[in-house]
Design a protein around this motif. Structure first.
Motif, PDB file in Angstrom:
ATOM      1  N   LEU A 150       0.833  -1.204   0.000  1.00 30.31           N
ATOM      2  CA  LEU A 150       0.000   0.000   0.000  1.00 30.31           C
ATOM      3  C   LEU A 150       0.867   1.252   0.000  1.00 30.31           C
ATOM      4  O   LEU A 150       0.585   2.233  -0.692  1.00 30.31           O
ATOM      5  CB  LEU A 150      -0.913  -0.018   1.223  1.00 30.31           C
ATOM      6  CG  LEU A 150      -2.029   1.015   1.306  1.00 30.31           C
ATOM      7  CD1 LEU A 150      -2.975   0.882   0.124  1.00 30.31           C
ATOM      8  CD2 LEU A 150      -2.792   0.850   2.613  1.00 30.31           C
ATOM      9  N   GLY A 151       1.953   1.215   0.765  1.00 32.90           N
ATOM     10  CA  GLY A 151       2.856   2.356   0.825  1.00 32.90           C
ATOM     11  C   GLY A 151       3.518   2.666  -0.501  1.00 32.90           C
ATOM     12  O   GLY A 151       3.867   3.815  -0.772  1.00 32.90           O
ATOM     13  N   SER A 152       3.670   1.647  -1.354  1.00 35.30           N
ATOM     14  CA  SER A 152       4.295   1.877  -2.656  1.00 35.30           C
ATOM     15  C   SER A 152       3.426   2.759  -3.551  1.00 35.30           C
ATOM     16  O   SER A 152       3.903   3.314  -4.536  1.00 35.30           O
ATOM     17  CB  SER A 152       4.570   0.538  -3.350  1.00 35.30           C
ATOM     18  OG  SER A 152       3.367  -0.103  -3.731  1.00 35.30           O
ATOM     19  N   PHE A 153       2.138   2.885  -3.204  1.00 31.84           N
ATOM     20  CA  PHE A 153       1.234   3.773  -3.943  1.00 31.84           C
ATOM     21  C   PHE A 153       1.129   5.148  -3.274  1.00 31.84           C
ATOM     22  O   PHE A 153       0.326   5.984  -3.693  1.00 31.84           O
ATOM     23  CB  PHE A 153      -0.160   3.152  -4.027  1.00 31.84           C
ATOM     24  CG  PHE A 153      -0.250   1.971  -4.950  1.00 31.84           C
ATOM     25  CD1 PHE A 153      -0.554   2.148  -6.290  1.00 31.84           C
ATOM     26  CD2 PHE A 153      -0.018   0.693  -4.483  1.00 31.84           C
ATOM     27  CE1 PHE A 153      -0.635   1.064  -7.147  1.00 31.84           C
ATOM     28  CE2 PHE A 153      -0.098  -0.406  -5.331  1.00 31.84           C
ATOM     29  CZ  PHE A 153      -0.397  -0.220  -6.661  1.00 31.84           C
ATOM     30  N   GLY A 154       1.923   5.352  -2.226  1.00 33.98           N
ATOM     31  CA  GLY A 154       1.875   6.625  -1.516  1.00 33.98           C
ATOM     32  C   GLY A 154       0.715   6.720  -0.552  1.00 33.98           C
ATOM     33  O   GLY A 154       0.359   7.818  -0.118  1.00 33.98           O
ATOM     34  N   CYS A 155       0.112   5.578  -0.205  1.00 30.51           N
ATOM     35  CA  CYS A 155      -1.027   5.549   0.723  1.00 30.51           C
ATOM     36  C   CYS A 155      -0.599   4.940   2.053  1.00 30.51           C
ATOM     37  O   CYS A 155      -0.364   3.729   2.128  1.00 30.51           O
ATOM     38  CB  CYS A 155      -2.176   4.718   0.152  1.00 30.51           C
ATOM     39  SG  CYS A 155      -3.099   5.510  -1.149  1.00 30.51           S
ATOM     40  N   PRO A 156      -0.497   5.726   3.098  1.00 31.34           N
ATOM     41  CA  PRO A 156      -0.210   5.142   4.405  1.00 31.34           C
ATOM     42  C   PRO A 156      -1.428   4.397   4.933  1.00 31.34           C
ATOM     43  O   PRO A 156      -2.557   4.644   4.505  1.00 31.34           O
ATOM     44  CB  PRO A 156       0.110   6.366   5.277  1.00 31.34           C
ATOM     45  CG  PRO A 156      -0.629   7.486   4.619  1.00 31.34           C
ATOM     46  CD  PRO A 156      -0.620   7.188   3.146  1.00 31.34           C
ATOM     47  N   VAL A 157      -1.200   3.477   5.846  1.00 30.15           N
ATOM     48  CA  VAL A 157      -2.303   2.764   6.482  1.00 30.15           C
ATOM     49  C   VAL A 157      -2.926   3.667   7.531  1.00 30.15           C
ATOM     50  O   VAL A 157      -2.246   4.149   8.434  1.00 30.15           O
ATOM     51  CB  VAL A 157      -1.808   1.454   7.136  1.00 30.15           C
ATOM     52  CG1 VAL A 157      -2.949   0.772   7.878  1.00 30.15           C
ATOM     53  CG2 VAL A 157      -1.223   0.527   6.087  1.00 30.15           C
ATOM     54  N   HIS A 158      -4.213   3.920   7.406  1.00 34.30           N
ATOM     55  CA  HIS A 158      -4.911   4.758   8.382  1.00 34.30           C
ATOM     56  C   HIS A 158      -5.192   3.973   9.662  1.00 34.30           C
ATOM     57  O   HIS A 158      -5.053   4.490  10.767  1.00 34.30           O
ATOM     58  CB  HIS A 158      -6.221   5.276   7.789  1.00 34.30           C
ATOM     59  CG  HIS A 158      -7.023   6.126   8.724  1.00 34.30           C
ATOM     60  ND1 HIS A 158      -6.619   7.382   9.117  1.00 34.30           N
ATOM     61  CD2 HIS A 158      -8.201   5.894   9.360  1.00 34.30           C
ATOM     62  CE1 HIS A 158      -7.513   7.894   9.945  1.00 34.30           C
ATOM     63  NE2 HIS A 158      -8.477   7.009  10.114  1.00 34.30           N
ATOM     64  N   ARG A 159      -5.588   2.727   9.488  1.00 32.42           N
ATOM     65  CA  ARG A 159      -5.833   1.855  10.635  1.00 32.42           C
ATOM     66  C   ARG A 159      -5.784   0.415  10.173  1.00 32.42           C
ATOM     67  O   ARG A 159      -6.154   0.112   9.044  1.00 32.42           O
ATOM     68  CB  ARG A 159      -7.200   2.140  11.264  1.00 32.42           C
ATOM     69  CG  ARG A 159      -7.443   1.302  12.532  1.00 32.42           C
ATOM     70  CD  ARG A 159      -8.750   1.646  13.204  1.00 32.42           C
ATOM     71  NE  ARG A 159      -8.942   0.819  14.388  1.00 32.42           N
ATOM     72  CZ  ARG A 159     -10.041   0.822  15.125  1.00 32.42           C
ATOM     73  NH1 ARG A 159     -11.038   1.615  14.807  1.00 32.42           N
ATOM     74  NH2 ARG A 159     -10.150   0.038  16.180  1.00 32.42           N
ATOM     75  N   TYR A 160      -5.289  -0.465  11.038  1.00 33.53           N
ATOM     76  CA  TYR A 160      -5.360  -1.880  10.693  1.00 33.53           C
ATOM     77  C   TYR A 160      -5.595  -2.716  11.932  1.00 33.53           C
ATOM     78  O   TYR A 160      -5.293  -2.318  13.052  1.00 33.53           O
ATOM     79  CB  TYR A 160      -4.120  -2.345   9.927  1.00 33.53           C
ATOM     80  CG  TYR A 160      -2.882  -2.602  10.742  1.00 33.53           C
ATOM     81  CD1 TYR A 160      -1.814  -1.729  10.707  1.00 33.53           C
ATOM     82  CD2 TYR A 160      -2.765  -3.756  11.515  1.00 33.53           C
ATOM     83  CE1 TYR A 160      -0.669  -1.974  11.431  1.00 33.53           C
ATOM     84  CE2 TYR A 160      -1.616  -4.006  12.242  1.00 33.53           C
ATOM     85  CZ  TYR A 160      -0.570  -3.114  12.193  1.00 33.53           C
ATOM     86  OH  TYR A 160       0.565  -3.359  12.910  1.00 33.53           O
ATOM     87  N   VAL A 161      -6.169  -3.889  11.684  1.00 32.45           N
ATOM     88  CA  VAL A 161      -6.431  -4.858  12.742  1.00 32.45           C
ATOM     89  C   VAL A 161      -5.922  -6.209  12.267  1.00 32.45           C
ATOM     90  O   VAL A 161      -6.343  -6.704  11.221  1.00 32.45           O
ATOM     91  CB  VAL A 161      -7.939  -4.963  13.067  1.00 32.45           C
ATOM     92  CG1 VAL A 161      -8.174  -6.021  14.141  1.00 32.45           C
ATOM     93  CG2 VAL A 161      -8.497  -3.627  13.520  1.00 32.45           C
TER      94      VAL A 161
END
Length: 218
Positions: free
Chosen positions: A91-102
Motif C-alpha cells: 500500500l505504501g508503494s502507492f503513496g497511501c499510508p495505512v490509516h488503521r489496521y487490525v
C-alpha cells in the motif's frame, strides 16, 4: 467535494506479513501501531521502515523483536521491514499510508484513503494479484456526517458467515423497521432454521457490531 475514497479491506492470512502471523501464533489482536520510523540511513521506502505495535502477550516470536517495553498487560514489539511483500508495504508503494489496521487470527483488516477512484483501482488490482483472499468490506466517499472522533471503524469481519447471513436477511426483510416487515419466525423459516437459532445468531452479530460502535471490550 474531495474525490478521495476511504477503503476498508480484509486480507486473509497474507503471506509476508509478520504482524498478521504474530496475531495468529499468539492468539492476540493487534490494532494499535505505535510508530513507523525511517531507517538510520534516512530512507523512507518500505524497505527501510520499522513498525512498533502493542499486543496483550509476552511471547517471543521469530521475525518480531520483543517484548521491547511493557505497559502492564500489553507489551511493545518491533518489526523491521526488509521487503515489500506485506500488504502495508504494498500500500505504501502507492503513496497511501495505512490509516488503521487490525490483525486478528492471522487475517489483516486495513483502512486507507485513496486519492481517487483510479488510484483505488490500481491498488486493488495489485492487492488481488498478490493476495487472492481479499475482501472489500467498505468504501466511503465524502461528505460524511459527524466529526472525525465520531467516525469509528466497524470490523464486519468479526461476524461468522451465518451471523452475517442472518443479519442481512433480517435487514432485508424489514425486521428492524417499525412496524416490522417480518417477524423472527418468518425470517427463520425463510432461512430454514429454528427461531431460537435465528435469535441466537442475530443477538451475537449485533453484540459484535455494538462493541465497535460503542468502543467497548468483549
Amino acid at each position: 467535494m474531495s474525490p478521495g475514497i476511504r477503503a476498508t479491506v480484509k486480507v486473509g492470512s497474507p503471506e509476508g506479513c509478520p504482524i498478521a502471523a504474530f496475531s495468529q501464533r499468539t492468539g492476540t489482536t493487534v490494532d494499535r501501531v505505535s510508530t513507523s520510523a525511517a531507517s538510520e540511513d534516512g530512507s523512507s521506502d518500505s524497505g527501510g521502515s520499522t513498525t512498533e505495535f502493542l499486543a496483550a502477550t509476552d511471547e517471543e516470536i521469530d521475525d518480531v523483536s520483543g517484548p521491547i517495553f511493557s505497559y502492564g498487560s500489553t507489551n511493545l514489539y518491533r518489526h523491521a521491514h526488509d521487503d515489500s511483500s506485506c500488504p502495508c508495504a504494498c500500500l505504501g508503494s502507492f503513496g497511501c499510508p495505512v490509516h488503521r489496521y487490525v490483525a486478528e487470527d492471522g487475517d489483516l483488516t486495513l483502512v486507507f484513503h485513496a486519492e481517487d477512484f483510479d488510484q483505488l483501482q490500481a491498488i486493488m488490482a495489485e492487492f488481488r494479484e498478490r493476495y487472492p483472499d481479499i475482501d472489500v468490506q467498505r468504501l466511503l466517499q465524502p461528505p460524511l456526517q459527524g466529526s472525525t472522533e465520531e467516525q469509528v471503524f466497524v470490523n464486519r469481519g468479526k461476524l461468522t458467515d451465518r451471523q452475517h447471513e442472518v443479519l442481512q436477511a433480517a435487514y432485508d426483510a424489514g425486521y428492524f423497521e417499525r412496524p416490522k416487515g417480518a417477524n423472527a419466525t418468518e425470517i427463520a423459516a425463510e432461512l430454514d432454521i429454528s427461531q431460537s437459532t435465528f435469535t441466537e445468531h442475530l443477538v451475537a452479530a449485533q453484540r459484535k457490531l455494538f462493541e465497535d460502535i460503542l468502543e467497548t471490550d468483549a
